[in-house]
Structures are given as structure tokens and as C-alpha cells.
Design a protein around this motif. Structure first.
Motif, PDB file in Angstrom:
ATOM      1  N   VAL A  17     -11.208 -35.789 -27.694  1.00 29.82           N
ATOM      2  CA  VAL A  17     -10.548 -36.955 -27.104  1.00 29.82           C
ATOM      3  C   VAL A  17     -11.427 -38.177 -27.310  1.00 29.82           C
ATOM      4  CG1 VAL A  17      -9.699 -38.019 -24.972  1.00 29.82           C
ATOM      5  CG2 VAL A  17      -9.371 -35.565 -25.359  1.00 29.82           C
ATOM      6  N   TYR A  18     -10.797 -39.292 -27.651  1.00 31.23           N
ATOM      7  CA  TYR A  18     -11.497 -40.572 -27.758  1.00 31.23           C
ATOM      8  C   TYR A  18     -11.004 -41.491 -26.651  1.00 31.23           C
ATOM      9  CZ  TYR A  18     -12.625 -45.312 -29.071  1.00 31.23           C
ATOM     10  OH  TYR A  18     -13.077 -46.603 -29.040  1.00 31.23           O
ATOM     11  N   SER A  19     -11.930 -42.309 -26.112  1.00 33.71           N
ATOM     12  CA  SER A  19     -11.549 -43.281 -25.087  1.00 33.71           C
ATOM     13  C   SER A  19     -12.380 -44.549 -25.232  1.00 33.71           C
ATOM     14  CB  SER A  19     -11.748 -42.690 -23.690  1.00 33.71           C
ATOM     15  OG  SER A  19     -11.353 -43.607 -22.693  1.00 33.71           O
ATOM     16  N   ASP A  20     -11.734 -45.715 -25.096  1.00 36.65           N
ATOM     17  CA  ASP A  20     -12.459 -46.963 -24.903  1.00 36.65           C
ATOM     18  C   ASP A  20     -12.990 -46.975 -23.479  1.00 36.65           C
ATOM     19  OD1 ASP A  20     -11.880 -47.970 -27.431  1.00 36.65           O
ATOM     20  OD2 ASP A  20     -10.103 -49.056 -26.746  1.00 36.65           O
ATOM     21  N   LEU A  21     -14.193 -47.538 -23.302  1.00 36.33           N
ATOM     22  CA  LEU A  21     -14.767 -47.635 -21.965  1.00 36.33           C
ATOM     23  C   LEU A  21     -15.121 -49.075 -21.644  1.00 36.33           C
ATOM     24  CD1 LEU A  21     -17.267 -44.604 -21.863  1.00 36.33           C
ATOM     25  CD2 LEU A  21     -14.909 -44.682 -21.032  1.00 36.33           C
ATOM     26  N   ALA A  22     -14.771 -49.510 -20.438  1.00 39.15           N
ATOM     27  CA  ALA A  22     -15.135 -50.835 -19.938  1.00 39.15           C
ATOM     28  C   ALA A  22     -16.197 -50.672 -18.855  1.00 39.15           C
ATOM     29  CB  ALA A  22     -13.914 -51.554 -19.387  1.00 39.15           C
ATOM     30  N   GLN A  68      -6.761 -44.220 -25.032  1.00 42.11           N
ATOM     31  CA  GLN A  68      -7.260 -42.915 -25.455  1.00 42.11           C
ATOM     32  C   GLN A  68      -6.502 -42.404 -26.672  1.00 42.11           C
ATOM     33  OE1 GLN A  68      -6.987 -40.512 -21.858  1.00 42.11           O
ATOM     34  NE2 GLN A  68      -9.050 -41.110 -21.257  1.00 42.11           N
ATOM     35  N   ARG A  69      -7.212 -41.545 -27.442  1.00 44.90           N
ATOM     36  CA  ARG A  69      -6.605 -40.923 -28.611  1.00 44.90           C
ATOM     37  C   ARG A  69      -6.980 -39.441 -28.646  1.00 44.90           C
ATOM     38  NH1 ARG A  69      -8.740 -45.811 -31.139  1.00 44.90           N
ATOM     39  NH2 ARG A  69     -10.420 -44.630 -32.137  1.00 44.90           N
ATOM     40  N   LEU A  70      -6.094 -38.631 -29.200  1.00 45.55           N
ATOM     41  CA  LEU A  70      -6.385 -37.228 -29.455  1.00 45.55           C
ATOM     42  C   LEU A  70      -7.055 -37.142 -30.816  1.00 45.55           C
ATOM     43  CD1 LEU A  70      -6.015 -34.239 -28.554  1.00 45.55           C
ATOM     44  CD2 LEU A  70      -3.874 -34.254 -29.859  1.00 45.55           C
ATOM     45  N   VAL A  71      -8.185 -36.451 -30.883  1.00 44.50           N
ATOM     46  CA  VAL A  71      -8.960 -36.356 -32.126  1.00 44.50           C
ATOM     47  C   VAL A  71      -8.737 -34.988 -32.752  1.00 44.50           C
ATOM     48  CG1 VAL A  71     -11.251 -36.504 -33.160  1.00 44.50           C
ATOM     49  CG2 VAL A  71     -10.687 -37.938 -31.190  1.00 44.50           C
ATOM     50  N   LEU A  72      -8.165 -34.982 -33.934  1.00 41.29           N
ATOM     51  CA  LEU A  72      -7.915 -33.747 -34.680  1.00 41.29           C
ATOM     52  C   LEU A  72      -8.632 -33.852 -36.021  1.00 41.29           C
ATOM     53  CD1 LEU A  72      -4.079 -33.434 -33.953  1.00 41.29           C
ATOM     54  CD2 LEU A  72      -5.952 -32.237 -32.789  1.00 41.29           C
ATOM     55  N   GLY A  73      -9.918 -33.508 -36.001  1.00 44.08           N
ATOM     56  CA  GLY A  73     -10.719 -33.665 -37.208  1.00 44.08           C
ATOM     57  C   GLY A  73     -10.883 -35.143 -37.536  1.00 44.08           C
ATOM     58  N   LYS A  74     -10.436 -35.543 -38.726  1.00 48.26           N
ATOM     59  CA  LYS A  74     -10.535 -36.941 -39.140  1.00 48.26           C
ATOM     60  C   LYS A  74      -9.320 -37.761 -38.716  1.00 48.26           C
ATOM     61  CE  LYS A  74     -13.506 -36.010 -43.122  1.00 48.26           C
ATOM     62  NZ  LYS A  74     -13.677 -36.177 -44.599  1.00 48.26           N
ATOM     63  N   VAL A  75      -8.341 -37.106 -38.101  1.00 49.67           N
ATOM     64  CA  VAL A  75      -7.125 -37.787 -37.663  1.00 49.67           C
ATOM     65  C   VAL A  75      -7.202 -38.074 -36.164  1.00 49.67           C
ATOM     66  CG1 VAL A  75      -4.613 -37.630 -37.453  1.00 49.67           C
ATOM     67  CG2 VAL A  75      -5.765 -36.662 -39.457  1.00 49.67           C
ATOM     68  N   GLU A  76      -6.879 -39.312 -35.776  1.00 46.65           N
ATOM     69  CA  GLU A  76      -6.863 -39.697 -34.369  1.00 46.65           C
ATOM     70  C   GLU A  76      -5.482 -40.229 -34.014  1.00 46.65           C
ATOM     71  OE1 GLU A  76     -10.142 -42.125 -33.186  1.00 46.65           O
ATOM     72  OE2 GLU A  76     -11.588 -41.011 -34.412  1.00 46.65           O
ATOM     73  N   LEU A  77      -4.837 -39.582 -33.041  1.00 51.87           N
ATOM     74  CA  LEU A  77      -3.477 -39.921 -32.649  1.00 51.87           C
ATOM     75  C   LEU A  77      -3.475 -40.577 -31.279  1.00 51.87           C
ATOM     76  CD1 LEU A  77      -1.771 -36.538 -33.646  1.00 51.87           C
ATOM     77  CD2 LEU A  77      -1.937 -38.628 -35.026  1.00 51.87           C
ATOM     78  N   PRO A  78      -2.893 -41.777 -31.152  1.00 53.05           N
ATOM     79  CA  PRO A  78      -2.820 -42.433 -29.840  1.00 53.05           C
ATOM     80  C   PRO A  78      -2.118 -41.542 -28.821  1.00 53.05           C
ATOM     81  CG  PRO A  78      -2.185 -43.948 -31.585  1.00 53.05           C
ATOM     82  CD  PRO A  78      -2.276 -42.588 -32.219  1.00 53.05           C
ATOM     83  N   LEU A  79      -2.697 -41.454 -27.639  1.00 55.11           N
ATOM     84  CA  LEU A  79      -2.085 -40.675 -26.564  1.00 55.11           C
ATOM     85  C   LEU A  79      -1.204 -41.588 -25.715  1.00 55.11           C
ATOM     86  CD1 LEU A  79      -5.016 -38.416 -25.312  1.00 55.11           C
ATOM     87  CD2 LEU A  79      -2.832 -37.618 -26.213  1.00 55.11           C
ATOM     88  N   PRO A  80       0.048 -41.206 -25.493  1.00 57.36           N
ATOM     89  CA  PRO A  80       0.893 -41.983 -24.581  1.00 57.36           C
ATOM     90  C   PRO A  80       0.274 -41.985 -23.183  1.00 57.36           C
ATOM     91  CG  PRO A  80       2.192 -40.386 -25.825  1.00 57.36           C
ATOM     92  CD  PRO A  80       0.757 -40.045 -26.058  1.00 57.36           C
ATOM     93  N   LYS A  81       0.484 -43.047 -22.437  1.00 56.35           N
ATOM     94  CA  LYS A  81      -0.094 -43.169 -21.097  1.00 56.35           C
ATOM     95  C   LYS A  81       0.174 -41.951 -20.214  1.00 56.35           C
ATOM     96  CE  LYS A  81      -2.193 -47.211 -20.984  1.00 56.35           C
ATOM     97  NZ  LYS A  81      -3.639 -47.348 -20.655  1.00 56.35           N
ATOM     98  N   PRO A  82       1.402 -41.365 -20.241  1.00 53.54           N
ATOM     99  CA  PRO A  82       1.655 -40.208 -19.366  1.00 53.54           C
ATOM    100  C   PRO A  82       0.797 -38.989 -19.693  1.00 53.54           C
ATOM    101  CG  PRO A  82       3.724 -41.200 -20.067  1.00 53.54           C
ATOM    102  CD  PRO A  82       2.647 -41.828 -20.894  1.00 53.54           C
ATOM    103  N   LEU A  83       0.150 -38.971 -20.859  1.00 58.39           N
ATOM    104  CA  LEU A  83      -0.677 -37.827 -21.247  1.00 58.39           C
ATOM    105  C   LEU A  83      -2.172 -38.116 -21.131  1.00 58.39           C
ATOM    106  CD1 LEU A  83       1.244 -36.546 -24.418  1.00 58.39           C
ATOM    107  CD2 LEU A  83       1.461 -35.777 -22.045  1.00 58.39           C
ATOM    108  N   GLN A  84      -2.523 -39.297 -20.679  1.00 55.02           N
ATOM    109  CA  GLN A  84      -3.932 -39.668 -20.639  1.00 55.02           C
ATOM    110  C   GLN A  84      -4.596 -39.242 -19.335  1.00 55.02           C
ATOM    111  OE1 GLN A  84      -4.730 -43.746 -21.649  1.00 55.02           O
ATOM    112  NE2 GLN A  84      -3.392 -43.722 -23.441  1.00 55.02           N
ATOM    113  N   GLY A  85      -5.871 -38.899 -19.441  1.00 52.05           N
ATOM    114  CA  GLY A  85      -6.700 -38.642 -18.270  1.00 52.05           C
ATOM    115  C   GLY A  85      -7.659 -39.801 -18.104  1.00 52.05           C
ATOM    116  N   LEU A  86      -7.351 -40.702 -17.201  1.00 54.70           N
ATOM    117  CA  LEU A  86      -8.098 -41.952 -17.055  1.00 54.70           C
ATOM    118  C   LEU A  86      -9.201 -41.787 -16.019  1.00 54.70           C
ATOM    119  CD1 LEU A  86      -5.030 -44.351 -17.113  1.00 54.70           C
ATOM    120  CD2 LEU A  86      -6.577 -43.787 -19.003  1.00 54.70           C
ATOM    121  N   ALA A  87     -10.424 -42.035 -16.459  1.00 51.99           N
ATOM    122  CA  ALA A  87     -11.590 -41.792 -15.610  1.00 51.99           C
ATOM    123  C   ALA A  87     -12.122 -43.079 -15.000  1.00 51.99           C
ATOM    124  CB  ALA A  87     -12.692 -41.122 -16.417  1.00 51.99           C
TER     125      ALA A  87
END
Length: 203
Positions: free
Chosen positions: A125-130, A146-165
């Protein structure tokens, strides 16, 4: 070179409590090591258990919960590809003889002035942090896109699927300890995962 945290916070870095400045002033080649106790580790709905169990394979999530869990953290500053400054986060939770990890690799997006956070090993998982500094000198960190990381491919995660910390860290002068609170929420589910506790820098 300045720590990525000093660069992202700019003048606000000086508003941090001096012990938090010490903790986050990590120029390349340096490290911060600490041990402590997580007073409480909680999870969300039980039907999420398989997801947390699967996350063990990426040193990202774990199914165990409990109170007074021994904890250790190591932040290591290093140079990555193209001489990019990176901070490796190794967080270990000790459930008896079982070790569980919550690892990440952070670097700085110079253009957007956000911290790039790749969670898991290999990253999943990728996330921008503030980063924000409060008037009392504590530090609050919010996860953003946030994005789902699948090897070299990164797919944007829709808000309903994100785990926001939301992470809050402060230094308690009375007890001479760092105190931390981490809370991960999902827009639909609500509480997903959280822990809070304290730690001290190793001598």
C-alpha cells in the motif's frame, strides 16, 4: 543533507518539542532505536481477521490484539535509488515468542512537499502523508491519497477502500517517554486498527 522530516516541515520543525526534533532529525546514515510498551492494541470487526492474517506476509498487518505488548522501533536513514533520502521504519510487536511487524519506507516528494509512504515489505500500500505540528510541540501525521501496490503497478484506491491513519506523537517530560497513538479508520467500516503506548530511546 537535512532529514526528510525537517525538509517537509520547514520552519515548523523548530516548533516540535526538542526531543521530537531529536527523534526526527535523521540525516542519511543515522538511526533512531527505541523500546517500549503498547498499552492497548485493538482491531475492528472480526470479519476483517483474514485480511490482517494475510498482511503478516507483507510485514504490514497482524491479527493479534492485547494489552501491555512489548514494542520496539528502529528508524534508519539511508540512500535509495538515484540517491533519494529514505527512512526505513521497522516496528515490532512482541506477542510472547511471536514477532509481528508494521514496516514502511518513507521518502520526500520535493514538488508536493508530502512524505511518500510505502507500507509493507514488499510494499503493498502507498499513502501520501501530511505532517502537522501542534502548539504543544506534538506531531500529528495524517494519511491522504492511497494506492494499491502490485509490483511496479500502482492502482488508486477508492475512498471507501482506504485505511486512513492518524498518528499523534508527543514527548512526556514528566515520565521522560515518547507517547504515541495510532488510529486507522475506513469511511465505511469505521475503526479498523489502533494502538497506543510509550517508548524510550535506547542508550
Amino acid at each position: 543533507m537535512l532529514s526528510i522530516y525537517k525538509r517537509v516541515l520547514g520552519k515548523n520543525f523548530d516548533r516540535l518539542h526538542p526531543m521530537l526534533q531529536k527523534r526526527y532529525d535523521l540525516p542519511d546514515g543515522s538511526a533512531f532505536e527505541a523500546t517500549g510498551t503498547m498499552k492497548e492494541i485493538k482491531g475492528g470487526p472480526r470479519w476483517l481477521y483474514p485480511l490482517f492474517r494475510l498482511g503478516v506476509n507483507w510485514k504490514l498487518l497482524f491479527p493479534e490484539r492485547g494489552n501491555n505488548i512489548p514494542f520496539s522501533i528502529t528508524n534508519t536513514a539511508r540512500l535509495g535509488k538515484n540517491s533519494e533520502s529514505q527512512i526505513h521504519w521497522e516496528r515490532i510487536f512482541h506477542f510472547g515468542s511471536t514477532k509481528r511487524y508494521f514496516n514502511a519506507l518513507m521518502s520526500l516528494d520535493e514538488t508536493r512537499l508530502v512524505i511518500k509512504d510505502y507500507l509493507g515489505e514488499p510494499p503493498l500500500v502507498y499513502s501520501d502523508l501530511a505532517f502537522e505540528v501542534s502548539d504543544d510541540g506534538s506531531l500529528t501525521i495524517h494519511s491522504l491519497n492511497q494506492r494499491l501496490v502490485l509490483g511496479k503497478v500502482e492502482l488508486p484506491l477508492p475512498k471507501p477502500l482506504q485505511g486512513l491513519a492518524t498518528v499523534t506523537e508527543r514527548y512526556d517530560e514528566a515520565d521522560a517517554v515518547y507517547r504515541i497513538s495510532v488510529n486507522v479508520r475506513n469511511p465505511l467500516i469505521g475503526h479498523v486498527f489502533s494502538y497506543e503506548g510509550e517508548f524510550v530511546q535506547n542508550a
